[in-house]
Design an enzyme around this catalytic site. Structure first.
Site, PDB file in Angstrom:
ATOM      1  N   SER A 188      38.241  36.279  38.664  1.00 52.24           N
ATOM      2  CA  SER A 188      38.647  37.391  39.516  1.00 52.24           C
ATOM      3  C   SER A 188      40.019  37.946  39.088  1.00 52.24           C
ATOM      4  O   SER A 188      40.191  38.297  37.918  1.00 52.24           O
ATOM      5  CB  SER A 188      38.637  36.952  40.982  1.00 52.24           C
ATOM      6  OG  SER A 188      38.544  38.061  41.832  1.00 52.24           O
ATOM      7  N   ASP A 391      27.074  40.187  40.717  1.00 59.32           N
ATOM      8  CA  ASP A 391      28.355  40.525  41.329  1.00 59.32           C
ATOM      9  C   ASP A 391      28.543  42.034  41.325  1.00 59.32           C
ATOM     10  O   ASP A 391      28.355  42.679  40.286  1.00 59.32           O
ATOM     11  CB  ASP A 391      29.481  39.843  40.542  1.00 59.32           C
ATOM     12  CG  ASP A 391      30.865  40.239  41.024  1.00 59.32           C
ATOM     13  OD1 ASP A 391      31.016  40.534  42.220  1.00 59.32           O
ATOM     14  OD2 ASP A 391      31.805  40.234  40.198  1.00 59.32           O
ATOM     15  N   HIS A 443      30.042  36.644  42.057  1.00 62.61           N
ATOM     16  CA  HIS A 443      31.438  36.764  41.638  1.00 62.61           C
ATOM     17  C   HIS A 443      32.068  35.401  41.386  1.00 62.61           C
ATOM     18  O   HIS A 443      32.809  35.217  40.424  1.00 62.61           O
ATOM     19  CB  HIS A 443      32.219  37.514  42.718  1.00 62.61           C
ATOM     20  CG  HIS A 443      33.620  37.872  42.346  1.00 62.61           C
ATOM     21  ND1 HIS A 443      33.908  38.745  41.320  1.00 62.61           N
ATOM     22  CD2 HIS A 443      34.814  37.490  42.851  1.00 62.61           C
ATOM     23  CE1 HIS A 443      35.223  38.881  41.212  1.00 62.61           C
ATOM     24  NE2 HIS A 443      35.800  38.131  42.126  1.00 62.61           N
TER      25      HIS A 443
END
Length: 477
Positions: A188, A391, A443
């Protein structure tokens, strides 16, 4: 508990003296002070040591970063050392996730749906490595500053400096890990943290001369990572449109109004069209688009016994969209904070999933870190980039746009890799970079596809190819 602590001190002292790295009782005491001797809700024995506590990263005003360190299950004296970093997206804005939540996702402990008890993670990454989870920047999790206003001065640049200062101090506290192969991984917003810290390490090798950065093998791994604002926006809109999640008109407006915007600072028009995107998507889990959405809006775990989501919490290979609620409940238990050596006077009295103050006051965020990638690759560092293909936050299309911009020579053709006789994802090697997708992962790849993530992590550490499977050309049709 007291007998266990005394035994731990003796064992640590004997091992340290045998290795010839710890010679004074003060150093032994510093390590033992951080040793976690028991956790509430831990009803099973573990065969590894873990430590948590604070490392001071500057003198004035005094910033203290919280860490949780797990030794490898087997042979911690020779297994590599890994630093895990994490940043997170929430809705359509960046927030900063508390890292110790990740420690109970890729670490050895998972939290049950009751928010009080733990169970063993069969796919923990400390099976093959010693792992440090760091809560950085200051203000996330239990990390703090003696000057509260200091939390409003965070940014990419200071985060890299503080993380480097943490490493220098941590190695002084745990010198038996000097000279170990050292890797940095995460996902991320760590797409900024990891290359920026790697660059800081590369420019400060004189101070880190005892840390082996083996440039002949992989030293940096990032997943579903924010990398370049233009490419990341482009990838999001292409992913949403090509999968039929948004209308043609919204796709065109998103392209017009958001292409040049930063993920941290958006124009009013970009914010408005982002709201339209959200409405067209509906109530879905943007982190894992094809799995159930958590229907609970509270961090109170009293809902757990009758919630339809409860069944997910007990199935190790199934993504639980409500897991953040269990973490919020568990880390707010006073006995848990005491066991983890959290300073009740300095740290927040309430543990929260994210800190919006940090987002709202963030000082600097690079619009792109692709130049750092090229610098590190040219310097000999080998990089792995992975992406869960379910994601919508930083989708696989964004990652592919970023890699294409690097314009690296292809070293091996695009091909599927294998997981239990099925396609686990796809893989392509470039000179200096290995790109891997994980089929069906969201994600947070280690959370949504834990078994596949562990296979990926093992290959990353060993520098060996992912398992392959026969193609149609190799089989009878």
């Amino acid at each position: 508990m007291l007998k266990g602590m005394i035994r731990g001190v003796v064992v640590m002292l004997l091992i340290s003296l045998a290795l010839g790295v710890v010679h004074d009782k003060d150093l032994v005491w510093k390590q033992e002070k951080d040793r976690v001797t028991g956790l509430p809700g831990l009803t099973f024995d573990v065969n590894f040591s873990h430590y948590s506590g604070y490392v001071r990263v500057n003198e004035n005003p005094g910033r203290f970063l919280f860490y949780w360190f797990f030794e490898a299950v087997e042979d911690p004296s020779s297994n590599p050392l890994v630093l895990w970093l994490q940043g997170e997206l929430f809705s359509r804005t960046w927030v900063f996730l508390h890292r110790i939540r990740e420690a109970v996702e890729i670490g050895p402990f998972h939290i049950n749906a009751d928010g009080k008890t733990l169970y063993l993670n069969p796919y923990s990454w400390n099976q093959v490595a010693n792992i440090i989870f760091l809560e950085s920047p200051v203000g996330t999790g239990f990390s703090y500053s003696r000057s509260p206003s200091d939390v409003e001065e965070n940014g990419d640049e200071r985060t890299a400096k503080d993380s480097l200062a943490f490493l220098l101090e941590w190695f002084e506290r745990f010198p038996q890990y000097k000279g170990r192969e050292f890797y940095i991984t995460g996902e991320s917003y760590a797409g900024h943290y990891i290359p920026q810290l790697s660059q800081a390490i590369d420019s400060d090798l004189m101070k880190l001369e005892d840390i082996v950065l083996n440039v002949d093998r992989s030293v940096m791994q990032v997943g579903n990572a924010l990398t370049d604002d233009f490419n990341d926006h482009k990838g999001v809109r292409e992913y949403l449109w090509s999968n039929g999640f948004i209308s043609d008109q919204t796709y065109k407006l998103y392209k017009i109004f958001c292409s040049e915007d930063s993920f941290l600072q958006r124009s009013e028009n970009c914010k408005k069209i982002s709201d339209v995107v959200q409405n067209e998507l509906g109530k879905v889990d943007i982190y894992s688009i094809f799995t159930p959405y958590c229907t609970s809006t509270t961090t109170d775990i009293s809902f757990a016994s009758n919630s339809p989501q409860r069944k997910f919490g007990q199935i190790n290979e199934t993504y639980d969209p409500c897991s953040k609620n269990y973490a919020a409940a568990y880390f707010n238990v006073p006995e848990v904070q005491k066991a983890l050596h959290v300073d009740p006077e300095a740290a927040p009295h309430k543990w929260e999933i994210c800190n919006r103050l940090i987002f709202n006051t963030w000082k600097d965020s690079a619009s792109s870190v692709l130049d750092i990638y090229l610098e590190l690759i040219r310097g000999g560092l080998r990089i792995w980039i992975y992406s869960g293909d379910a994601d919508t936050v930083i989708p696989v299309t964004s990652t592919r746009c970023n890699i294409d911009t690097l314009n690296l020579p292809i070293a091996s053709p695009w091909h599927p890799w294998s997981m239990d006789g099925q396609v686990g994802g796809w893989n392509q090697e470039y000179r200096g970079l290995n790109f891997v997708t994980i089929r069906g992962a969201g994600h947070m790849v280690p959370q949504t596809r834990p078994k596949e993530a562990l296979v990926l992590f093992k290959s990353f550490l060993s520098g060996t190819p992912l398992p392959t499977m026969p193609t149609l050309a190799d089989t009878d049709v």
